[in-house]
Design a protein around this motif. Structure first.
Motif, PDB file in Angstrom:
ATOM      1  N   ASP A 199       5.637  13.945   4.691  1.00 50.24           N
ATOM      2  CA  ASP A 199       7.070  15.387   4.648  1.00 50.24           C
ATOM      3  C   ASP A 199       6.923  16.158   5.724  1.00 50.24           C
ATOM      4  N   LEU A 200       5.988  14.731   7.015  1.00 53.56           N
ATOM      5  CA  LEU A 200       7.065  14.313   8.134  1.00 53.56           C
ATOM      6  C   LEU A 200       6.405  16.139   9.456  1.00 53.56           C
ATOM      7  N   THR A 201       5.755  16.633   8.402  1.00 53.94           N
ATOM      8  CA  THR A 201       4.622  17.636   9.360  1.00 53.94           C
ATOM      9  C   THR A 201       4.358  17.172  10.833  1.00 53.94           C
ATOM     10  N   ARG A 202       4.751  17.427  12.160  1.00 53.09           N
ATOM     11  CA  ARG A 202       3.704  17.340  13.166  1.00 53.09           C
ATOM     12  C   ARG A 202       2.426  17.232  13.316  1.00 53.09           C
ATOM     13  N   GLN A 203       1.919  18.084  12.088  1.00 53.64           N
ATOM     14  CA  GLN A 203       0.914  17.672  12.104  1.00 53.64           C
ATOM     15  C   GLN A 203      -0.626  17.015  11.654  1.00 53.64           C
ATOM     16  N   ASP A 213      12.655   0.159  15.224  1.00 54.76           N
ATOM     17  CA  ASP A 213      13.665  -1.109  14.495  1.00 54.76           C
ATOM     18  C   ASP A 213      11.889  -0.636  14.115  1.00 54.76           C
ATOM     19  N   GLN A 214      10.546  -0.673  14.315  1.00 54.11           N
ATOM     20  CA  GLN A 214       9.571  -1.072  13.746  1.00 54.11           C
ATOM     21  C   GLN A 214       9.511  -0.431  12.328  1.00 54.11           C
ATOM     22  N   PHE A 215      10.057   0.231  11.994  1.00 56.11           N
ATOM     23  CA  PHE A 215       9.465   1.165  10.207  1.00 56.11           C
ATOM     24  C   PHE A 215      11.800   1.219  10.003  1.00 56.11           C
ATOM     25  N   SER A 216      11.180   1.816   8.572  1.00 57.14           N
ATOM     26  CA  SER A 216      12.017   2.542   7.896  1.00 57.14           C
ATOM     27  C   SER A 216      12.225   2.947   7.172  1.00 57.14           C
ATOM     28  N   TYR A 217      13.478   4.345   7.766  1.00 55.12           N
ATOM     29  CA  TYR A 217      13.293   5.935   7.137  1.00 55.12           C
ATOM     30  C   TYR A 217      14.700   5.909   5.800  1.00 55.12           C
ATOM     31  N   ALA A 218      13.642   6.954   4.962  1.00 50.94           N
ATOM     32  CA  ALA A 218      14.049   6.832   4.040  1.00 50.94           C
ATOM     33  C   ALA A 218      13.559   8.188   3.366  1.00 50.94           C
ATOM     34  N   THR A 219      15.106   9.184   2.571  1.00 45.65           N
ATOM     35  CA  THR A 219      14.894  10.228   1.894  1.00 45.65           C
ATOM     36  C   THR A 219      14.654  10.361   0.650  1.00 45.65           C
ATOM     37  N   ASP A 220      15.256   9.204   0.549  1.00 41.95           N
ATOM     38  CA  ASP A 220      15.686   9.696  -1.577  1.00 41.95           C
ATOM     39  C   ASP A 220      15.736   7.662  -2.327  1.00 41.95           C
ATOM     40  N   GLY A 264       6.005  -4.838   6.234  1.00 45.21           N
ATOM     41  CA  GLY A 264       7.591  -3.734   6.494  1.00 45.21           C
ATOM     42  C   GLY A 264       6.560  -2.224   6.137  1.00 45.21           C
ATOM     43  N   LEU A 265       6.965  -1.586   7.059  1.00 45.28           N
ATOM     44  CA  LEU A 265       6.587   0.610   6.838  1.00 45.28           C
ATOM     45  C   LEU A 265       8.265   1.048   6.348  1.00 45.28           C
ATOM     46  N   TYR A 266       7.630   1.536   5.157  1.00 48.15           N
ATOM     47  CA  TYR A 266       8.845   2.604   4.984  1.00 48.15           C
ATOM     48  C   TYR A 266       7.790   3.708   5.423  1.00 48.15           C
ATOM     49  N   VAL A 267       9.159   4.735   5.748  1.00 49.46           N
ATOM     50  CA  VAL A 267       8.678   5.879   6.217  1.00 49.46           C
ATOM     51  C   VAL A 267       9.356   6.920   5.109  1.00 49.46           C
ATOM     52  N   VAL A 268       9.060   7.102   3.671  1.00 51.07           N
ATOM     53  CA  VAL A 268       9.496   8.187   2.502  1.00 51.07           C
ATOM     54  C   VAL A 268       9.686   9.400   3.491  1.00 51.07           C
ATOM     55  N   ASP A 269      10.584   9.977   3.593  1.00 51.54           N
ATOM     56  CA  ASP A 269      10.598  11.483   3.375  1.00 51.54           C
ATOM     57  C   ASP A 269      10.702  12.501   2.201  1.00 51.54           C
ATOM     58  N   ILE A 270       9.746  12.802   2.482  1.00 53.62           N
ATOM     59  CA  ILE A 270       9.515  13.774   1.182  1.00 53.62           C
ATOM     60  C   ILE A 270       9.779  15.345   0.888  1.00 53.62           C
ATOM     61  N   VAL A 290       1.109  -0.715  -0.137  1.00 53.59           N
ATOM     62  CA  VAL A 290      -0.261   0.009   0.275  1.00 53.59           C
ATOM     63  C   VAL A 290       0.864   0.976   0.106  1.00 53.59           C
ATOM     64  N   ILE A 291       0.799   2.097  -0.986  1.00 49.14           N
ATOM     65  CA  ILE A 291       1.417   3.108  -0.972  1.00 49.14           C
ATOM     66  C   ILE A 291       0.594   4.435  -0.499  1.00 49.14           C
ATOM     67  N   LEU A 292       0.523   4.833   1.177  1.00 49.75           N
ATOM     68  CA  LEU A 292      -0.083   6.063   1.416  1.00 49.75           C
ATOM     69  C   LEU A 292       0.387   7.675   1.238  1.00 49.75           C
ATOM     70  N   ILE A 293      -0.147   8.257   0.014  1.00 47.93           N
ATOM     71  CA  ILE A 293       0.699   9.861   0.352  1.00 47.93           C
ATOM     72  C   ILE A 293      -0.693  10.466   0.630  1.00 47.93           C
TER      73      ILE A 293
END
Lengths: 301, 803
Positions: free
Chosen positions: B259-263, B750-757, B284-290, B159-162
């Protein structure tokens, strides 16, 4: 600073005049001897004894007779003198050093000059023979002081050249010497192959059997002993011009074993025939060689 | 076997050629030396050259291996299954052990047997390598539950959640965060193995389903746009997790593009993300910071209208909070931004607009503009006030805008809608003998405009109270239940009523009972008990305010202590007690007498309010009746001001809100006597107007998902224009970002993977999706090879002793 420093090849190299070199080497050597067992090597008469029948009337000391009214004869040191020959190898291979101050030839010259000085100062007659594939130059033995000048000037004029034939040259020397003499050979003893080594040793035996005392100064460059080369090297024989590529480090231990074995072969052979063998390299001080000469001389009397 | 960066591997493969080229082309020239003792050299030359060549090849092989392993390590090799990984490890280290064993044997067989250093080192290395290989072999033989060998390209359920919140419109380097998110989603979809099932969903989207194929998923991504009433990410993630849990694929992945804003990450959900992530740990949870780490944003944070409906006599008072946020990614930026211009614009009421023309909605012209220069404090806060008077009658739409460019334009503007009425219609109901002169004078002299209708209390039954903004009932006598019911209906839909009780309540014996009937207590703030006489020298009391918090008392706050209320004596007043079964909390005492009895009481009834003054404001025209108070004596004018404030307070009650936040239900009262039943709705979405129909006296509109002005155009006898405004919720464009640590505390370490690119996504995919990474093992092997290379090169080319 004592004159002992002149025993070091790198110091003596700074003095260009050969006579001074010889003088400094000998003085340095003698000063280092201190309470030497060789004290009294000089041109002094050694003893008086009663005239006995058969003594040469020339030897009667008339001054003593005048004082004591008895016949005494005096015995001079001249009676203990020996004739020395400095046999110099002047083949092209002697003109070599890798990173020392003196080449093997320079080292041999210095040593020969010092020995000549020492001998003449003891009134021993000393002659000079220079050879490569045969005897190239010679000077008959004399004990006069003026002879030293001639010796040194000849030594200074010697230039290493040509290939070597030690065996042939030694045979020539043996044939040349009529009286029992002390032959001091200065050479790197680097010959072509095993058979040449055998010939060389045979010639040495022959010289010895001729009644001569032989001191063999085996002079090698330090690089020829230690083989300090690194990396890939292309080596050229100065006498034959042949070239070989070798790996410095990889070769070192093998080479050292070989050269040691070679020295050992010659040492053993010399021991068997009572030849004094002195292994030298150009980084060593001169006193080792001089001491060897004195020990040899003492053992004769 | 999967390579995270196969390009690196290819480059590494090419670089392996470098040592060979160096070896073949750049062989060092031998040093030329004269050497007389050639006989001894010649004898061993052949052996030496053979050994030399062997050493060269050995070192060359080690150096090539070194480059190859380094390239392989950097290319990030991994396998899908642990078991396969164990086999690969066994093979890798087994081969290395074999090589070392051969070297060790060769070393032992050489002539250098007397040197034990090299064999000892090689022996230790061999043992280590054999240990690793053995352990790995044991693991392989033991087996595990991982996917079977060769399963690394197995299909996934993803699932890609935007995030489509307004903050995603933030422009950085000419590209919005949403644009970046779409690009990333597009790329992600390309990366999925064939036969994967992919669902693409936005935060505002309720429908979660797998696209038919990857191409359909890519198309769906392109349909996403900003949504102003998006749900928060954690709420959507809960749905996504549950959805993925039903997938048949063993491998499940949830990608959150944010965009990782607190809101975006605020949640009111009962289940925390931490619990959720641990419950569905197989997904697998991937948080992609764009989002952009550098932010500079001005915003009109909130807009307060004093009232949204007022008369021509009143002025429009608007107050705005402004905010400037700046982050550089390395801490807060210095807020040295000088001043900015804030502009107020109000549209002119125009019966011909709005109208659709050439695919556009034409709106009335702006005819009032005001500007103000504002400067921001160190925290980036500022505020601005506007005061506009003389607005003509009608509905006015307006905006407040902060000028200048910034990354997020959408929050630079706020909309508002106000309604200007000619005058407030009010009804004064009085007893037969009551004098309304004082109250009429008060209303006439007020700052706002009133249109007062005066009737006797007998006539109240004929009146339609809904048309009045407020009702004043002076000295009621004999109120009937019908009247109470009528008033109750009026107040419960937002009407305001003030009752001034006096002699009328005691005219007849037990008259007060009429004020405590079942109908009466529905609106009466309290039950009348008895008439109190004052206890002063002239048997009087006076007003004695003890609290100034009520809006009616606002005008007295500055001069509370200097007002001589004793100059307005009250001789008689009604006592009060709590209604039977009444709610005390709904009743508030605004003002008391000096004897402590309540003077003015307020009660909320429905959406309206009822005020009760316990002494009348109408000096009786009947001379036989006793004087109750001197409040109507003008004197210093304090009582005049008090009742003026009371009037303004009553009419300021906003009935029918005109300003909403996105997503709120807009409700406008629609009295069918004055307003049409059907309207055309011109929304800010620039679409053809739809029809909105009133139902049960109200117009209800739910599609308030876009900020802007919503205009209603209907026709009764003439064109009727109505409307309301919708704004982003306050603080919804707060760009404060979370960092990785915040995410860790939110989701769990360790519950998620963080990536920026993309590279990081690939790497994290490699780590999560794939069974085993070989990077550490290869680095270990690399260390061994470097050690061997150093050992051999030092051993082969050692300096001669003493040099």
């Amino acid at each position: 600073m004592s004159v002992e420093k002149y025993l070091k090849p790198e110091v003596i190299n700074q003095i260009k005049r050969l006579d001074l070199r010889a003088q400094f080497v000998v003085k340095g050597f003698l000063q280092g001897l201190h309470a030497s067992p060789f004290h009294g090597f000089s041109v002094e008469f050694s003893e008086h004894r009663r005239y006995a029948h058969g003594d040469d009337p020339k030897d009667i000391d008339w001054l003593v007779y005048a004082k004591t009214d008895k016949y005494y004869v005096k015995k001079f040191e001249a009676e203990t003198n020996i004739t020395g020959y400095l046999a110099m190898d002047i083949s092209a291979g002697m003109d070599y050093t890798y990173n020392q101050d003196l080449t093997k030839f320079d080292y041999a010259i210095c040593l020969a000059a010092a020995l000549a000085y020492l001998m003449i100062s003891q009134q021993d007659p000393v002659g000079l023979l220079a050879f490569n594939d045969k005897i190239r130059k010679s000077l008959p033995p004399k004990s006069k002081r003026t002879h030293l000048g001639n010796m040194l000037s000849m030594l200074a004029r010697l230039k290493p050249h040509g290939t070597t034939d030690i065996a042939g040259s030694l045979q020539q020397i043996a044939a040349m010497l009529k009286h029992r003499s002390l032959v001091m050979i200065f050479s790197d003893l680097l010959v072509e192959d095993e058979s040449a080594v055998e010939d060389m040793l045979n010639s040495l035996y022959r010289l010895r059997h001729g009644g001569h005392d032989v001191i063999l100064f085996h002079i090698l460059d330090q690089a020829e002993v230690d083989f300090p080369f690194t990396g890939l090297c292309e080596m050229e024989d100065p006498e034959t011009g042949r070239k070989i590529k070798v790996d410095g480090q990889g070769f070192r231990s093998e080479y050292k074993k070989q050269i040691e074995a070679y020295r050992e072969t010659i040492r053993t052979a010399c021991q068997q025939t009572n030849i004094d063998y002195v292994a030298l390299d150009t980084s060593m001080q001169f006193d080792k060689a001089l001491m060897e000469y004195l020990i040899s001389r003492r053992s004769r009397f | 076997m999967v390579w995270a960066n196969s390009l690196l591997l290819a480059i590494g493969g090419l670089l392996v050629g470098v040592p060979i080229i160096l070896h073949l082309l750049l062989q060092p020239k031998p040093k030329s030396l004269i050497f007389p003792a050639m006989r001894f050299v010649r004898e061993n030359q052949k052996t030496n050259q053979r050994r030399m060549r062997l050493r060269h090849w050995l070192l060359l092989a080690l150096r090539m291996l070194l480059i190859l392993i380094l390239a392989a390590a950097l290319a990030g090799p991994s396998t899908a299954s642990n078991r396969f990984g164990s086999w690969v490890t066994t093979g890798l280290f087994g081969s290395a052990a074999l090589i070392v064993a051969v070297l060790l044997t060769a070393t032992l067989l050489t002539k250098r047997r007397q040197n034990f250093v090299m064999p000892a080192i090689l022996g230790v290395v061999l043992l280590v390598l054999l240990g690793v290989a053995g352990y790995s072999l044991a693991q392989s033989l033991r087996g595990n539950d991982g996917p079977v060998i060769g399963d690394q390209r197995a299909p996934v359920a993803a699932v890609i959640l935007i995030d489509t919140s307004p903050r995603m419109q933030y422009l950085f380097e000419n590209k919005s965060s949403l644009g970046r998110a779409k690009e990333m989603a597009d790329w992600l979809i390309q990366q999925f193995p064939p036969e994967s099932q992919v669902a693409v969903v936005a935060t505002d989207d309720d429908s979660l389903f797998y696209s038919v194929d990857l191409r359909a998923a890519k198309k769906r991504v392109q349909t996403f746009g900003l949504n102003f009433s998006s749900a928060s990410l954690p709420e959507r993630m809960t749905v996504a997790y549950e959805f993925l849990d039903k997938a048949t694929q063993a491998r499940r992945e949830l990608y959150v593009l944010t965009d990782l804003t607190r809101q975006s990450w605020q949640t009111t959900a009962e289940t925390s993300l931490k619990d959720l992530a641990s419950r569905y740990s197989e997904t697998g949870l991937y948080v992609v910071d764009i989002g952009s780490k550098q932010v500079a944003n001005f915003s009109v944070d909130s807009l307060q209208l004093q009232q949204s409906t007022f008369t021509k006599k009143d002025s429009l008072k608007i107050e705005c909070d402004l905010k400037y946020q700046a982050f550089t990614g390395e801490g807060d930026a210095k807020l040295n931004i000088g001043t900015r211009v804030v502009r107020l614009k109000v549209e002119k009421p125009d019966a011909t607009r709005p109208v659709r023309q050439d695919g556009k909605t034409l709106v009335p012209e702006e005819y009032i503009t005001r500007e103000a220069n504002v400067s921001f404090d160190n925290q980036g806060n500022s505020s601005v006030q506007f005061d506009v008077s003389g607005l003509p009658e009608g509905i006015h739409h307006g905006t407040i805008e902060i000028e200048g460019d910034d990354g997020l334009a959408i929050d630079n503007l706020r909309n508002f809608t106000i309604e200007v009425k000619p005058a407030w219609p009010v009804l004064i109901v009085h007893a037969q003998n009551a004098n309304t002169g004082f109250l009429e004078d008060v209303l006439r002299a007020s700052a706002t405009a009133y249109k007062a209708t005066v009737i006797e209390e007998d006539e109240i039954g004929n009146e339609d109270l809904r048309q009045y903004r407020a009702v004043f009932w002076l000295d009621p006598t004999r109120p009937t239940d019908t009247t109470w019911e009528q008033l109750h209906r009026y107040t419960s839909v937002g009407g305001s009523l003030t009752i001034f009780v006096g002699a009328g309540a005691e005219e007849k014996k037990r008259a007060a009972e009429n004020f405590s009937t079942e109908s009466a207590i529905k609106i009466m703030p309290a039950t009348l008990t008895r008439v109190f006489l004052g206890d002063g020298p002239d048997r009087e009391v006076y007003l004695s305010p003890d609290s100034m918090t009520h809006p009616i008392m606002a005008a007295f706050r500055q001069s509370a202590s200097s007002i001589r209320w004793s100059r307005y004596p009250v001789f008689k007043h009604w006592g009060l007690k709590q209604n039977e079964g009444g709610d005390d909390a709904a009743t508030e005492v605004i003002l008391r007498f000096s004897n402590g009895n309540p003077a003015l009481v307020e009660r909320r009834v429905g959406s309206g309010r009822v005020l009760l003054l316990t002494t009348p404001l109408s000096p009786s025209t009947n001379v036989n009746v006793d004087r109750w108070n001197d409040l109507t004596v003008i004197g210093d004018g304090w009582t005049f001001l008090l009742f003026r404030m009371l009037g303004e307070y009553l009419v300021s009650t906003v009935r029918g809100e005109l300003n909403y936040s996105v997503g709120e239900f807009a409700i406008l009262p629609n009295d069918d006597r004055y307003f049409p039943q059907r309207y055309r709705m011109f929304s800010p979405r620039n679409e053809d107007p739809g029809t909105v129909t009133a139902n049960e006296q109200f117009v209800r509109y739910r599609f308030t998902d876009t900020p802007g002005h919503y205009r209603l155009k209907g026709r009764l006898e003439q064109v009727v224009l109505r409307g309301f405004s919708v704004n982003l919720a306050e603080k919804s464009t707060d760009m404060t970002r979370l960092d990785e640590q915040d995410l860790e505390s939110l989701i769990g370490k360790d519950q998620f993977s963080y990536a920026t690119d993309r590279f990081e996504v690939q790497r994290e995919q490699g780590a999560l999706r794939i069974g085993r990474e070989f990077y550490p093992l290869l680095i270990l092997l690399l260390v061994v090879i470097i050690g061997l290379e150093l050992l051999f090169s030092n051993f082969f080319y050692a300096d001669p002793p003493g040099r």
